[in-house]
Design a protein around this motif. Structure first.
Motif, PDB file in Angstrom:
ATOM      1  N   UNK A  28       0.835  -1.209   0.000  1.00  0.00           N
ATOM      2  CA  UNK A  28       0.000   0.000   0.000  1.00  0.00           C
ATOM      3  C   UNK A  28       0.867   1.256   0.000  1.00  0.00           C
ATOM      4  N   UNK A  29       1.916   1.268   0.829  1.00  0.00           N
ATOM      5  CA  UNK A  29       2.793   2.444   0.900  1.00  0.00           C
ATOM      6  C   UNK A  29       3.492   2.686  -0.442  1.00  0.00           C
ATOM      7  N   UNK A  30       3.948   1.623  -1.092  1.00  0.00           N
ATOM      8  CA  UNK A  30       4.679   1.779  -2.352  1.00  0.00           C
ATOM      9  C   UNK A  30       3.788   2.242  -3.497  1.00  0.00           C
ATOM     10  N   UNK A  31       2.508   1.913  -3.452  1.00  0.00           N
ATOM     11  CA  UNK A  31       1.611   2.324  -4.527  1.00  0.00           C
ATOM     12  C   UNK A  31       0.961   3.674  -4.252  1.00  0.00           C
ATOM     13  N   UNK A  32       1.156   4.224  -3.066  1.00  0.00           N
ATOM     14  CA  UNK A  32       0.679   5.562  -2.754  1.00  0.00           C
ATOM     15  C   UNK A  32       1.734   6.539  -3.235  1.00  0.00           C
ATOM     16  N   UNK A  43      10.758  -1.312  -3.932  1.00  0.00           N
ATOM     17  CA  UNK A  43       9.916  -1.273  -5.110  1.00  0.00           C
ATOM     18  C   UNK A  43       8.936  -2.426  -5.053  1.00  0.00           C
ATOM     19  N   UNK A  44       7.975  -2.399  -5.921  1.00  0.00           N
ATOM     20  CA  UNK A  44       6.965  -3.446  -5.981  1.00  0.00           C
ATOM     21  C   UNK A  44       7.007  -4.042  -7.379  1.00  0.00           C
ATOM     22  N   UNK A  45       7.257  -5.359  -7.460  1.00  0.00           N
ATOM     23  CA  UNK A  45       7.234  -6.002  -8.768  1.00  0.00           C
ATOM     24  C   UNK A  45       5.939  -6.803  -8.889  1.00  0.00           C
ATOM     25  N   UNK A  46       5.364  -6.722 -10.061  1.00  0.00           N
ATOM     26  CA  UNK A  46       4.117  -7.428 -10.341  1.00  0.00           C
ATOM     27  C   UNK A  46       4.368  -8.331 -11.536  1.00  0.00           C
ATOM     28  N   UNK A  47       4.004  -9.607 -11.390  1.00  0.00           N
ATOM     29  CA  UNK A  47       4.248 -10.581 -12.447  1.00  0.00           C
ATOM     30  C   UNK A  47       3.224 -11.698 -12.337  1.00  0.00           C
ATOM     31  N   UNK A  48       3.153 -12.516 -13.370  1.00  0.00           N
ATOM     32  CA  UNK A  48       2.230 -13.644 -13.402  1.00  0.00           C
ATOM     33  C   UNK A  48       2.965 -14.899 -12.966  1.00  0.00           C
ATOM     34  N   UNK A  49       2.365 -15.641 -12.035  1.00  0.00           N
ATOM     35  CA  UNK A  49       2.963 -16.881 -11.540  1.00  0.00           C
ATOM     36  C   UNK A  49       3.070 -17.914 -12.646  1.00  0.00           C
ATOM     37  N   UNK A  50       4.166 -18.621 -12.683  1.00  0.00           N
ATOM     38  CA  UNK A  50       4.417 -19.560 -13.775  1.00  0.00           C
ATOM     39  C   UNK A  50       3.520 -20.787 -13.717  1.00  0.00           C
ATOM     40  N   UNK A  51       3.120 -21.209 -12.522  1.00  0.00           N
ATOM     41  CA  UNK A  51       2.274 -22.400 -12.399  1.00  0.00           C
ATOM     42  C   UNK A  51       0.802 -22.062 -12.188  1.00  0.00           C
ATOM     43  N   UNK A  53      -0.692 -18.944 -12.673  1.00  0.00           N
ATOM     44  CA  UNK A  53      -1.242 -17.930 -13.559  1.00  0.00           C
ATOM     45  C   UNK A  53      -1.801 -16.729 -12.802  1.00  0.00           C
ATOM     46  N   UNK A  54      -1.666 -16.740 -11.479  1.00  0.00           N
ATOM     47  CA  UNK A  54      -2.136 -15.609 -10.669  1.00  0.00           C
ATOM     48  C   UNK A  54      -1.157 -14.452 -10.782  1.00  0.00           C
ATOM     49  N   UNK A  55      -1.683 -13.242 -10.601  1.00  0.00           N
ATOM     50  CA  UNK A  55      -0.822 -12.064 -10.592  1.00  0.00           C
ATOM     51  C   UNK A  55      -0.274 -11.910  -9.177  1.00  0.00           C
ATOM     52  N   UNK A  56       1.053 -11.839  -9.069  1.00  0.00           N
ATOM     53  CA  UNK A  56       1.734 -11.695  -7.783  1.00  0.00           C
ATOM     54  C   UNK A  56       2.335 -10.300  -7.692  1.00  0.00           C
ATOM     55  N   UNK A  57       2.244  -9.695  -6.520  1.00  0.00           N
ATOM     56  CA  UNK A  57       2.821  -8.363  -6.261  1.00  0.00           C
ATOM     57  C   UNK A  57       3.743  -8.501  -5.055  1.00  0.00           C
ATOM     58  N   UNK A  58       5.049  -8.395  -5.289  1.00  0.00           N
ATOM     59  CA  UNK A  58       6.042  -8.659  -4.257  1.00  0.00           C
ATOM     60  C   UNK A  58       6.888  -7.409  -3.997  1.00  0.00           C
ATOM     61  N   UNK A  59       6.915  -6.926  -2.742  1.00  0.00           N
ATOM     62  CA  UNK A  59       7.831  -5.826  -2.403  1.00  0.00           C
ATOM     63  C   UNK A  59       9.271  -6.347  -2.396  1.00  0.00           C
ATOM     64  N   UNK A  60      10.175  -5.595  -3.001  1.00  0.00           N
ATOM     65  CA  UNK A  60      11.586  -5.986  -3.089  1.00  0.00           C
ATOM     66  C   UNK A  60      12.464  -4.754  -2.899  1.00  0.00           C
ATOM     67  N   UNK A  61      13.739  -4.986  -2.665  1.00  0.00           N
ATOM     68  CA  UNK A  61      14.725  -3.905  -2.709  1.00  0.00           C
ATOM     69  C   UNK A  61      15.365  -3.937  -4.094  1.00  0.00           C
ATOM     70  N   UNK A  86       7.755 -10.995 -18.211  1.00  0.00           N
ATOM     71  CA  UNK A  86       7.372  -9.582 -18.145  1.00  0.00           C
ATOM     72  C   UNK A  86       7.021  -9.183 -16.710  1.00  0.00           C
ATOM     73  N   UNK A  87       7.390  -7.957 -16.339  1.00  0.00           N
ATOM     74  CA  UNK A  87       7.096  -7.428 -15.004  1.00  0.00           C
ATOM     75  C   UNK A  87       6.637  -5.980 -15.115  1.00  0.00           C
ATOM     76  N   UNK A  88       5.948  -5.566 -14.075  1.00  0.00           N
ATOM     77  CA  UNK A  88       5.627  -4.163 -13.887  1.00  0.00           C
ATOM     78  C   UNK A  88       6.266  -3.776 -12.565  1.00  0.00           C
ATOM     79  N   UNK A  89       7.063  -2.719 -12.565  1.00  0.00           N
ATOM     80  CA  UNK A  89       7.784  -2.290 -11.363  1.00  0.00           C
ATOM     81  C   UNK A  89       7.267  -0.914 -10.948  1.00  0.00           C
ATOM     82  N   UNK A  90       6.841  -0.823  -9.688  1.00  0.00           N
ATOM     83  CA  UNK A  90       6.458   0.458  -9.108  1.00  0.00           C
ATOM     84  C   UNK A  90       7.601   0.861  -8.181  1.00  0.00           C
TER      85      UNK A  90
END
Length: 156
Positions: A28-32, A43-51, A53-61, A86-90
């Motif tokens: 929530x903090x990273x997307x505000x 940062x927040x990476x968003x990607x599709x799980x390989x097995x 197919x769900x969209x995952x949003x993982x906070x990372x450094x 493919x990823x989306x990085x916030x």
């Protein structure tokens, strides 16, 4: 290293249980926009799980090393990037698309990436390391720590 000696540098990522509690708040903090702009490395990476197919949003450094954006992790989600995905990085309030790739780095390459991230101002905590206060780990110590590297390449 003998058994009587203890390693001064070791992996010490936060526990998965703690991450399940903290990650929703961090997401929530990273997307505000107003808060996310102030957080330097997270940062927040968003990607599709390989097995699943769900969209995952993982906070990372995110670490900038030699012109590349790297993520250091040993978490199982890293395998989603074997062969690239493919990823989306916030990051800092900006949303960017790109491709992430799990790198097959040698211990020496991993150690030099650790060193570059530390030299850039990253704390051992941000890298998932436990280092005694004031201790500067050697390149050999950093090379002994097995970590996976994910490289993020942004679209132009």
């Amino acid at each position: 290293m003998s058994k009587s000696e203890t390693a001064k540098v070791r992996l010490s990522p936060p526990s998965p249980r703690l991450m399940r509690l903290v990650n929703p708040l961090v997401r929530r903090a990273l997307t505000t926009r107003s808060l996310g702009r102030r957080i330097r490395r997270q940062g927040l990476i968003e990607f599709t799980g390989r097995r699943t197919g769900r969209i995952l949003r993982v906070p990372v450094c995110l670490h900038h090393v030699g012109g590349d954006t790297l993520i250091f992790t040993e978490r199982p989600w890293r395998f989603n990037f074997a062969g690239g995905a493919p990823v989306t990085v916030t990051h800092r309030g900006l949303v960017r698309r790109g491709r992430a790739l799990l790198l097959e780095a040698t211990p020496a390459e991993g150690g030099s990436a650790f060193r570059a991230a530390l030299d850039d101002g990253a704390s051992p905590f941000e890298l998932g390391l436990k280092v005694p206060r004031g201790y500067v780990p050697s390149d050999a110590e950093l090379a002994e720590i097995a970590r996976s590297l994910i490289r993020v390449d942004y679209e132009a």
